[in-house]
Every structure is written in structure tokens, then in C-alpha cells.
Design a protein around this motif. Sequence first.
Motif, PDB file in Angstrom:
ATOM      1  N   HIS A  58      -2.927  -2.198   5.336  1.00 49.46           N
ATOM      2  CA  HIS A  58      -4.315  -1.907   5.687  1.00 49.46           C
ATOM      3  C   HIS A  58      -5.152  -3.090   5.247  1.00 49.46           C
ATOM      4  O   HIS A  58      -4.946  -3.615   4.162  1.00 49.46           O
ATOM      5  CB  HIS A  58      -4.820  -0.664   4.937  1.00 49.46           C
ATOM      6  CG  HIS A  58      -3.915   0.518   5.072  1.00 49.46           C
ATOM      7  ND1 HIS A  58      -2.985   0.840   4.110  1.00 49.46           N
ATOM      8  CD2 HIS A  58      -3.792   1.423   6.056  1.00 49.46           C
ATOM      9  CE1 HIS A  58      -2.329   1.924   4.495  1.00 49.46           C
ATOM     10  NE2 HIS A  58      -2.799   2.295   5.670  1.00 49.46           N
ATOM     11  N   THR A  60      -9.337  -4.968   5.789  1.00 47.93           N
ATOM     12  CA  THR A  60     -10.615  -5.130   6.466  1.00 47.93           C
ATOM     13  C   THR A  60     -10.625  -6.520   7.083  1.00 47.93           C
ATOM     14  O   THR A  60      -9.897  -7.413   6.632  1.00 47.93           O
ATOM     15  CB  THR A  60     -11.791  -5.006   5.476  1.00 47.93           C
ATOM     16  OG1 THR A  60     -11.700  -6.082   4.537  1.00 47.93           O
ATOM     17  CG2 THR A  60     -11.789  -3.660   4.765  1.00 47.93           C
ATOM     18  N   TYR A  81     -12.140 -10.948  13.679  1.00 41.98           N
ATOM     19  CA  TYR A  81     -12.565  -9.677  14.250  1.00 41.98           C
ATOM     20  C   TYR A  81     -12.156  -9.567  15.723  1.00 41.98           C
ATOM     21  O   TYR A  81     -11.631  -8.538  16.150  1.00 41.98           O
ATOM     22  CB  TYR A  81     -14.079  -9.497  14.086  1.00 41.98           C
ATOM     23  CG  TYR A  81     -14.513  -8.090  14.366  1.00 41.98           C
ATOM     24  CD1 TYR A  81     -14.281  -7.082  13.429  1.00 41.98           C
ATOM     25  CD2 TYR A  81     -15.123  -7.748  15.559  1.00 41.98           C
ATOM     26  CE1 TYR A  81     -14.656  -5.774  13.681  1.00 41.98           C
ATOM     27  CE2 TYR A  81     -15.508  -6.443  15.821  1.00 41.98           C
ATOM     28  CZ  TYR A  81     -15.265  -5.458  14.878  1.00 41.98           C
ATOM     29  OH  TYR A  81     -15.625  -4.164  15.137  1.00 41.98           O
ATOM     30  N   LEU A  84      -8.435  -8.953  15.951  1.00 43.53           N
ATOM     31  CA  LEU A  84      -8.108  -7.587  15.548  1.00 43.53           C
ATOM     32  C   LEU A  84      -8.453  -6.591  16.654  1.00 43.53           C
ATOM     33  O   LEU A  84      -7.691  -5.651  16.902  1.00 43.53           O
ATOM     34  CB  LEU A  84      -8.820  -7.231  14.243  1.00 43.53           C
ATOM     35  CG  LEU A  84      -8.302  -7.944  12.995  1.00 43.53           C
ATOM     36  CD1 LEU A  84      -9.214  -7.651  11.801  1.00 43.53           C
ATOM     37  CD2 LEU A  84      -6.865  -7.574  12.699  1.00 43.53           C
ATOM     38  N   ILE A  85      -9.580  -6.792  17.317  1.00 42.27           N
ATOM     39  CA  ILE A  85      -9.965  -5.914  18.424  1.00 42.27           C
ATOM     40  C   ILE A  85      -8.953  -6.039  19.565  1.00 42.27           C
ATOM     41  O   ILE A  85      -8.547  -5.034  20.163  1.00 42.27           O
ATOM     42  CB  ILE A  85     -11.395  -6.235  18.911  1.00 42.27           C
ATOM     43  CG1 ILE A  85     -12.419  -5.946  17.817  1.00 42.27           C
ATOM     44  CG2 ILE A  85     -11.725  -5.474  20.193  1.00 42.27           C
ATOM     45  CD1 ILE A  85     -12.446  -4.520  17.322  1.00 42.27           C
ATOM     46  N   GLU A  88      -5.929  -4.225  18.580  1.00 44.31           N
ATOM     47  CA  GLU A  88      -6.174  -2.786  18.661  1.00 44.31           C
ATOM     48  C   GLU A  88      -6.107  -2.308  20.107  1.00 44.31           C
ATOM     49  O   GLU A  88      -5.496  -1.275  20.402  1.00 44.31           O
ATOM     50  CB  GLU A  88      -7.539  -2.441  18.069  1.00 44.31           C
ATOM     51  CG  GLU A  88      -7.852  -0.955  18.162  1.00 44.31           C
ATOM     52  CD  GLU A  88      -9.286  -0.630  17.803  1.00 44.31           C
ATOM     53  OE1 GLU A  88      -9.520   0.521  17.389  1.00 44.31           O
ATOM     54  OE2 GLU A  88     -10.169  -1.489  17.942  1.00 44.31           O
ATOM     55  N   LYS A  94      -4.275   0.050  14.438  1.00 44.95           N
ATOM     56  CA  LYS A  94      -5.242   1.137  14.597  1.00 44.95           C
ATOM     57  C   LYS A  94      -6.422   0.838  13.692  1.00 44.95           C
ATOM     58  O   LYS A  94      -6.271   0.204  12.639  1.00 44.95           O
ATOM     59  CB  LYS A  94      -4.631   2.481  14.209  1.00 44.95           C
ATOM     60  CG  LYS A  94      -3.635   3.007  15.203  1.00 44.95           C
ATOM     61  CD  LYS A  94      -3.188   4.395  14.800  1.00 44.95           C
ATOM     62  CE  LYS A  94      -2.298   4.995  15.861  1.00 44.95           C
ATOM     63  NZ  LYS A  94      -1.875   6.348  15.504  1.00 44.95           N
ATOM     64  N   ARG A  95      -7.580   1.317  14.091  1.00 43.15           N
ATOM     65  CA  ARG A  95      -8.795   1.110  13.299  1.00 43.15           C
ATOM     66  C   ARG A  95      -9.294   2.459  12.800  1.00 43.15           C
ATOM     67  O   ARG A  95      -9.268   3.452  13.517  1.00 43.15           O
ATOM     68  CB  ARG A  95      -9.860   0.460  14.175  1.00 43.15           C
ATOM     69  CG  ARG A  95     -11.168   0.270  13.463  1.00 43.15           C
ATOM     70  CD  ARG A  95     -12.295  -0.327  14.249  1.00 43.15           C
ATOM     71  NE  ARG A  95     -12.115  -0.526  15.657  1.00 43.15           N
ATOM     72  CZ  ARG A  95     -13.045  -1.012  16.453  1.00 43.15           C
ATOM     73  NH1 ARG A  95     -14.223  -1.343  15.971  1.00 43.15           N
ATOM     74  NH2 ARG A  95     -12.828  -1.178  17.726  1.00 43.15           N
ATOM     75  N   HIS A  97     -12.360   4.105   9.695  1.00 41.53           N
ATOM     76  CA  HIS A  97     -13.485   3.773   8.821  1.00 41.53           C
ATOM     77  C   HIS A  97     -13.361   4.573   7.531  1.00 41.53           C
ATOM     78  O   HIS A  97     -13.063   5.767   7.562  1.00 41.53           O
ATOM     79  CB  HIS A  97     -14.814   4.078   9.519  1.00 41.53           C
ATOM     80  CG  HIS A  97     -14.960   3.324  10.798  1.00 41.53           C
ATOM     81  ND1 HIS A  97     -15.375   2.020  10.842  1.00 41.53           N
ATOM     82  CD2 HIS A  97     -14.707   3.668  12.082  1.00 41.53           C
ATOM     83  CE1 HIS A  97     -15.396   1.607  12.095  1.00 41.53           C
ATOM     84  NE2 HIS A  97     -14.983   2.588  12.865  1.00 41.53           N
ATOM     85  N   THR A 102     -14.736  -0.954   7.937  1.00 43.77           N
ATOM     86  CA  THR A 102     -13.771  -0.876   9.025  1.00 43.77           C
ATOM     87  C   THR A 102     -12.446  -1.388   8.491  1.00 43.77           C
ATOM     88  O   THR A 102     -12.368  -2.481   7.943  1.00 43.77           O
ATOM     89  CB  THR A 102     -14.224  -1.735  10.215  1.00 43.77           C
ATOM     90  OG1 THR A 102     -15.485  -1.247  10.675  1.00 43.77           O
ATOM     91  CG2 THR A 102     -13.218  -1.674  11.348  1.00 43.77           C
ATOM     92  N   PHE A 104      -8.287  -1.962   9.410  1.00 41.43           N
ATOM     93  CA  PHE A 104      -7.259  -2.036  10.442  1.00 41.43           C
ATOM     94  C   PHE A 104      -5.918  -1.746   9.796  1.00 41.43           C
ATOM     95  O   PHE A 104      -5.614  -2.240   8.709  1.00 41.43           O
ATOM     96  CB  PHE A 104      -7.271  -3.407  11.126  1.00 41.43           C
ATOM     97  CG  PHE A 104      -8.447  -3.588  12.026  1.00 41.43           C
ATOM     98  CD1 PHE A 104      -8.367  -3.258  13.371  1.00 41.43           C
ATOM     99  CD2 PHE A 104      -9.650  -4.055  11.527  1.00 41.43           C
ATOM    100  CE1 PHE A 104      -9.464  -3.399  14.202  1.00 41.43           C
ATOM    101  CE2 PHE A 104     -10.756  -4.208  12.350  1.00 41.43           C
ATOM    102  CZ  PHE A 104     -10.664  -3.877  13.695  1.00 41.43           C
TER     103      PHE A 104
END
Length: 161
Positions: A58, A60, A81, A84-85, A88, A94-95, A97, A102, A104
Motif C-alpha cells: 500500500h 500514497t 499520480y 498510478l491512475i 488503476e 486498486k485505490r 481512501h 488516497t 493505492f
Amino acid sequence: MLLNSRLYLLINIVNEYKIIENRYMNTDKISYLLRKAGFRATPQRIAIAKSLLTEARHCTPQALYDELRNSLPTLSANTIYTTLIQFEEQGLVKRFHIDNQTVFDSNTTDHDHAYCVDCGKIQDVKKLTTTAIPPSLSNWQIRSECNIWYGLCEQCGKKNK
């Protein structure tokens, strides 16, 4: 959609490496897998993939940036970022919160999380049962669900006694 079909193979290969030989996932293999999936194998993307996808973890975006920025001076937080998007969108991470952050998760299997409110540790927890979808969501197309258990991890629990 073509990218999705190409990445189906990548997801399976990456998941296999996570289980079988994650310690052998070197830069050449990651580069090959990224190109095969239709991504450009840039040094930044290779470093992100190597850090995040070779073991279940995990992180951020900021933590990943802090981890990699010394070895890649041209790396930007935006690149982290954006990558990572993209990962995803292709099902590689997976993301979720937690505590206004946030996070990942490279473990894409169906599972829950435990979060230590003292030290911030996040631990994967096997799902015990499938939760029934509430009647108020009957018109929704639910894609996933994740419970987060908040408390003190074993170490923090011992020191707070």
C-alpha cells in the motif's frame, strides 16, 4: 478498449510474479511487460512499476514520490499520480481512501483492510463474507466493496497498555 485487452495479459503475468518470483522481477522484465501492454517503458514508469507491482503493498502517491525522487531527479509528483491512475484503470492497482489520504494497493484480490490509527500501518485482511448490497443501492452497478477496520495494531496496542 484495445489497451484493456492487452493489459489483461500483463495483469495475469504481474500477479503471477507477485506470487511466484517477485524477487526476480528486474527492470528488463518490467520494461518488456509494460511495452507488451502498450505503455512506453520510460525510466519513471519502470521505477513506479518495479516499486509498486513486484510485491503486494500500500502506498500514497506522495510516499511513492518520496521513495523514488532521489534515484530519478526528473520524476514529478504528477507523473507518479498519472501513472498510478493509468495502472488503476487497467486493474493493476486498486485505490481507496483512508484518514484523508488516497492509498493505492497493488493487491488487486478482493480483501478488506485494517488501519492502525496510531502508526498508520495498513494491513490486508481476508474478507470473511460477502456483504449483501443494501436495497437502496439496487439500481447501482456495484463494482467492489472494501471494509476498513480502524484500531491499534499489535505493536501499538502493546505500547499503549
